[in-house]
Design an enzyme around this catalytic site. Structure first.
Site, PDB file in Angstrom:
ATOM      1  N   GLU A 167       7.767   1.186   4.809  1.00  0.00           N
ATOM      2  CA  GLU A 167       7.280   0.145   5.706  1.00  0.00           C
ATOM      3  C   GLU A 167       7.485  -1.192   5.006  1.00  0.00           C
ATOM      4  OE1 GLU A 167       3.017   0.291   6.276  1.00  0.00           O
ATOM      5  OE2 GLU A 167       3.105  -0.953   8.080  1.00  0.00           O
ATOM      6  N   HIS A 181       3.991   7.187   3.567  1.00  0.00           N
ATOM      7  CA  HIS A 181       4.921   6.068   3.388  1.00  0.00           C
ATOM      8  C   HIS A 181       4.455   5.110   2.298  1.00  0.00           C
ATOM      9  CE1 HIS A 181       2.156   4.277   6.487  1.00  0.00           C
ATOM     10  NE2 HIS A 181       2.354   3.165   5.813  1.00  0.00           N
ATOM     11  N   HIS A 205       0.823  -1.211   0.000  1.00  0.00           N
ATOM     12  CA  HIS A 205       0.000   0.000   0.000  1.00  0.00           C
ATOM     13  C   HIS A 205       0.855   1.258   0.000  1.00  0.00           C
ATOM     14  CE1 HIS A 205       0.573  -0.734   4.386  1.00  0.00           C
ATOM     15  NE2 HIS A 205       0.643   0.576   4.461  1.00  0.00           N
TER      16      HIS A 205
HETATM   17 CO    CO Z   1       1.288   1.365   6.250  1.00  0.00          CO
END
Ligand code: CO
Length: 134
Positions: A130, A79, A7
Site C-alpha cells: 500500500e 500488507h 504500517h
Molecule cells: Co493499510
C-alpha cells in the site's frame, strides 16, 4: 519515491486476543477497537516508536480481507504500507515501470482518510504494498 514505513497490517482471527498478545506478551501500546464500515474492517492500532502495526479483522463476508482469513485461518501478514509525498506522481512513475495498480488504478481514500493505492504482490516479491500520501 517511498519514504517512511507507515504500517504493517496483520489479519487476525480474533481481534481481542491479538490485541492482548501485543499488549501482554510484547509490551506494546494498543488502541481500542475501531470499526471502519467503509473499508469492511475492525482494527486495533499497535503504536511503535517508529511506526505502527494494524491488527485487522473482517467486518463481514464482503470485506476485502474475508477470503484472506479463510486462506490463512490462524492469521498472517497482509500488507506493508509505505509513505509517498504525492500519490499521483507515484502512480505515473509506477505505470511507466509496468507495475500493476490494483482496483481501477485510481487512488482511493484509505483507512486513515488519506489517498492510497495498492500494488500487486506479483510485481513486488510476493508482498501486497500500500502506498499512502502523507
Ligand atoms: Co493499510
Amino acid at each position: 519515491m517511498i519514504g517512511r514505513l507507515n504500517h504493517i497490517a496483520i489479519v487476525v482471527p480474533d481481534l481481542v486476543a491479538a490485541a492482548n498478545t501485543y499488549r501482554d506478551s510484547l509490551g506494546a501500546n494498543v488502541s481500542i477497537i475501531y470499526e471502519l464500515p467503509d473499508h469492511g474492517v475492525r482494527l486495533v492500532f499497535v503504536e511503535l516508536p517508529n511506526s505502527k502495526v494494524e491488527l485487522l479483522h473482517p467486518l463481514n463476508e464482503s470485506s476485502p480481507i474475508f477470503s484472506f482469513l479463510e486462506r490463512n485461518p490462524t492469521g498472517g501478514m497482509h500488507h506493508i504500507c509505505y509513505e509517498v509525498q504525492n500519490i499521483y506522481t507515484a502512480v505515473d512513475s509506477l505505470r511507466r515501470t509496468g507495475a500493476k495498480i490494483l482496483g481501477d488504478g485510481e487512488p482511493k481514500i484509505g483507512a486513515h482518510g488519506k489517498p492510497v493505492i495498492f500494488l500487486s504482490p506479483k510485481d513486488f516479491l510476493g508482498t501486497l504494498i500500500e502506498l499512502e500520501q502523507v
